[in-house]
Design a protein around this motif. Structure first.
Motif, mmCIF file in Angstrom:
data_model
loop_
_atom_site.group_PDB
_atom_site.id
_atom_site.type_symbol
_atom_site.label_atom_id
_atom_site.label_comp_id
_atom_site.label_asym_id
_atom_site.label_seq_id
_atom_site.Cartn_x
_atom_site.Cartn_y
_atom_site.Cartn_z
ATOM 1 N N ALA A 152 31.744 36.248 38.332
ATOM 2 C CA ALA A 152 32.855 37.377 37.604
ATOM 3 C C ALA A 152 32.115 39.001 37.355
ATOM 4 C CB ALA A 152 33.066 36.780 36.603
ATOM 5 N N ALA B 260 32.638 40.304 40.851
ATOM 6 C CA ALA B 260 33.468 40.697 40.860
ATOM 7 C C ALA B 260 34.357 41.807 40.030
ATOM 8 C CB ALA B 260 34.588 39.935 40.538
ATOM 9 N N GLU C 20 32.935 44.841 41.608
ATOM 10 C CA GLU C 20 33.557 45.436 43.019
ATOM 11 C C GLU C 20 34.746 46.244 42.720
ATOM 12 O OE1 GLU C 20 31.624 42.285 45.630
ATOM 13 O OE2 GLU C 20 33.566 41.895 45.051
ATOM 14 N N ALA C 21 35.782 45.439 41.430
ATOM 15 C CA ALA C 21 36.485 45.593 41.187
ATOM 16 C C ALA C 21 37.355 47.060 40.619
ATOM 17 C CB ALA C 21 37.709 44.575 40.622
ATOM 18 N N ASP D 265 30.569 44.411 47.884
ATOM 19 C CA ASP D 265 29.770 42.599 47.175
ATOM 20 C C ASP D 265 28.442 42.830 47.869
ATOM 21 O OD1 ASP D 265 29.893 40.299 46.667
ATOM 22 O OD2 ASP D 265 29.017 39.818 49.192
#
Length: 70
Positions: A42, A45, A48-49, A55
């Protein structure tokens, strides 16, 4: 440490992260600290987001930090 020792594992990505992402690796270490209550994937993520890091580059600081007991 001998001069021919190679850095391996997540730390081997740090120079590329700094070059590609334009910020020192310390910056990328600090960001997951803000979401330390989340599981490592998480945190990846999140990088990344929310920060546009790829990644592989997101995995390296999270994995390194986790391996250090963080």
């Amino acid at each position: 440490m001998a001069t021919d020792d190679k850095v391996t594992g997540p730390a081997s990505c740090f120079p590329s992260i700094e070059t590609t992402c334009g910020k020192p690796v310390a910056h990328w270490f600090a960001l997951p600290d803000g979401v330390a209550d989340r599981k490592p994937m998480a945190q990846v993520a999140f990088l990344e987001a929310e920060h546009g890091i790829g990644d592989g580059h997101a995995n390296a600081p999270v994995a390194f930090h986790s391996a250090q007991g963080g």
